[in-house]
Design a protein around this motif. Structure first.
Motif, short mmCIF file in Angstrom:
data_model
loop_
_atom_site.label_atom_id
_atom_site.label_comp_id
_atom_site.label_asym_id
_atom_site.label_seq_id
_atom_site.Cartn_x
_atom_site.Cartn_y
_atom_site.Cartn_z
N TRP A 48 56.01 15.87 -12.58
CA TRP A 48 54.97 16.75 -12.16
C TRP A 48 54.47 17.88 -13.47
N HIS A 49 53.35 18.08 -13.48
CA HIS A 49 53.11 18.99 -14.72
C HIS A 49 52.04 20.17 -14.21
N GLU A 50 52.55 21.29 -14.08
CA GLU A 50 51.97 22.27 -13.44
C GLU A 50 51.47 23.43 -14.34
N LEU A 51 50.18 23.88 -14.01
CA LEU A 51 49.96 25.06 -14.88
C LEU A 51 49.84 26.30 -13.90
N MET A 52 50.36 27.53 -14.38
CA MET A 52 50.28 28.60 -13.71
C MET A 52 49.51 29.56 -14.69
N THR A 53 48.53 30.09 -14.20
CA THR A 53 47.43 30.79 -14.98
C THR A 53 46.59 32.15 -14.35
N THR A 54 45.87 32.65 -14.75
CA THR A 54 45.38 33.76 -14.51
C THR A 54 44.16 33.63 -13.76
N ASP A 55 43.55 32.42 -13.81
CA ASP A 55 42.25 31.78 -12.99
C ASP A 55 42.17 30.67 -13.07
N VAL A 68 47.94 20.89 -31.17
CA VAL A 68 48.45 21.83 -30.30
C VAL A 68 47.52 22.96 -30.27
N PHE A 69 47.22 23.32 -28.97
CA PHE A 69 46.10 24.48 -28.83
C PHE A 69 46.77 25.22 -27.64
N SER A 70 46.00 26.24 -27.54
CA SER A 70 45.99 27.28 -26.19
C SER A 70 44.69 27.40 -25.30
N ASP A 71 44.84 27.04 -24.31
CA ASP A 71 43.67 27.26 -23.47
C ASP A 71 43.02 28.72 -23.43
N PRO A 72 41.73 29.01 -22.79
CA PRO A 72 41.10 30.24 -22.94
C PRO A 72 42.00 31.45 -22.26
N GLN A 73 43.09 30.96 -21.19
CA GLN A 73 43.73 32.00 -20.66
C GLN A 73 45.21 32.24 -21.44
N GLY A 74 45.53 31.32 -22.49
CA GLY A 74 46.78 31.48 -23.28
C GLY A 74 47.77 30.22 -23.23
N ALA A 75 47.79 29.46 -22.11
CA ALA A 75 48.50 28.32 -21.89
C ALA A 75 48.53 27.36 -22.92
N VAL A 76 49.84 27.00 -23.64
CA VAL A 76 49.66 26.00 -24.79
C VAL A 76 50.24 24.56 -24.36
N VAL A 77 49.46 23.59 -24.75
CA VAL A 77 49.43 22.15 -24.62
C VAL A 77 48.96 21.35 -25.97
N THR A 125 46.47 29.85 -9.71
CA THR A 125 46.70 31.43 -10.13
C THR A 125 47.93 32.13 -9.77
N TRP A 126 48.31 32.46 -10.95
CA TRP A 126 49.81 33.16 -11.07
C TRP A 126 49.65 34.27 -12.14
#
Length: 248
Positions: A136-143, A106-115, A188-189
């Motif tokens: 559908w699998h959607e990522l909302m992230t800062t960049d 289990v990990f968080s990406d550099p922006q903080g989302a966990v998968v 980006t959200w």
């Protein structure tokens, strides 16, 4: 790299029994116990397990983590993937190896989302766009551009399409293992912390949304039509976990 598909979904919640009652009605899922752990129940579609539900630990709640869904993506070697994640600026939060099931990180990406990156011990079936499955699998992230480079390196995904949503919303990037297999999208959200959002396919979106409201959940956004004619809505369950619904 072999295809990196979403194959399992865990819900960590403050009220597993309440969540079971809610999702079995909204999504039409069945429930199955797991002999190895009586505190873990599995969601089923047509008798086949697609994920599970477990109590969110008190220490995790105290740290400010709300009820949440965790998706698992297949990789050939979760240990090697964990090392790669760290090298790319992600953070490995937990690793586990359960021989009858497989190994995962289990990990968080550099922006903080966990998968999670998951190496199954046997065969694992990818999602299908049919009722009861996560379609559908959607990522909302800062960049989204930075996030895309990270996930492309970790999972080997390809761009399947880019949709310009205008000056305020920007680009919605769709990805998959090949141009004929789009798994989801990312954008980006900045109005909420980076997170993955998973869409459950239902036959009748309006009926499912009525059930969400009747059982104490809420509709956060939608329903709305998306390109191609499908309809979606983003929701929150009674315990606070976010999910979405999708119909053709």
């Amino acid at each position: 790299m072999s295809d990196a598909n979403f194959v399992w979904f865990d819900l960590m919640t403050t009220d597993p029994e309440g969540a079971k009652a809610f999702y079995t009605e909204v999504a039409g899922w069945g429930l199955e116990s797991w002999d190895a752990d009586p505190d873990y129940a599995m969601w089923t579609v047509d008798g086949k397990a697609i994920g599970g539900v477990r109590q969110l630990p008190e220490a995790t709640q105290a740290a400010g983590v709300p009820p949440n869904w965790l998706g698992y993506v297949t990789v050939p070697d979760s240990e090697a993937t964990a090392r790669q994640i760290t090298a790319l600026g992600g953070t490995v939060l937990m690793t586990m190896n359960v021989p009858p099931v497989g190994a995962w990180a289990v990990f968080s990406d550099p922006q903080g989302a966990v998968v999670a990156a998951f190496t199954p011990a046997g065969e694992a079936s990818a999602d299908t766009k049919t009722a009861g499955h996560f379609s559908w699998h959607e990522l909302m992230t800062t960049d989204y551009k930075t996030a895309w480079e990270f996930y492309k390196a970790v999972f080997g995904w390809q761009i399947t399409d880019d949709m310009d949503m205008g000056p305020e919303m920007g680009v919605y990037r769709m990805y998959g293992n090949n141009p004929e297999n789009t798994l989801g999208g990312m954008m980006t959200w900045t109005q909420s912390p980076p997170a993955w959002l998973y869409y459950i396919h239902v036959n009748d979106l309006d009926a499912a949304l009525a059930t969400v409201k009747r059982l104490g959940g809420s509709v956060v956004n939608g329903p709305m039509e998306v390109p191609g004619g499908d309809r979606v809505a983003q929701c929150q369950d009674p315990q606070g976990g976010f999910f979405a619904l999708h119909s053709n």
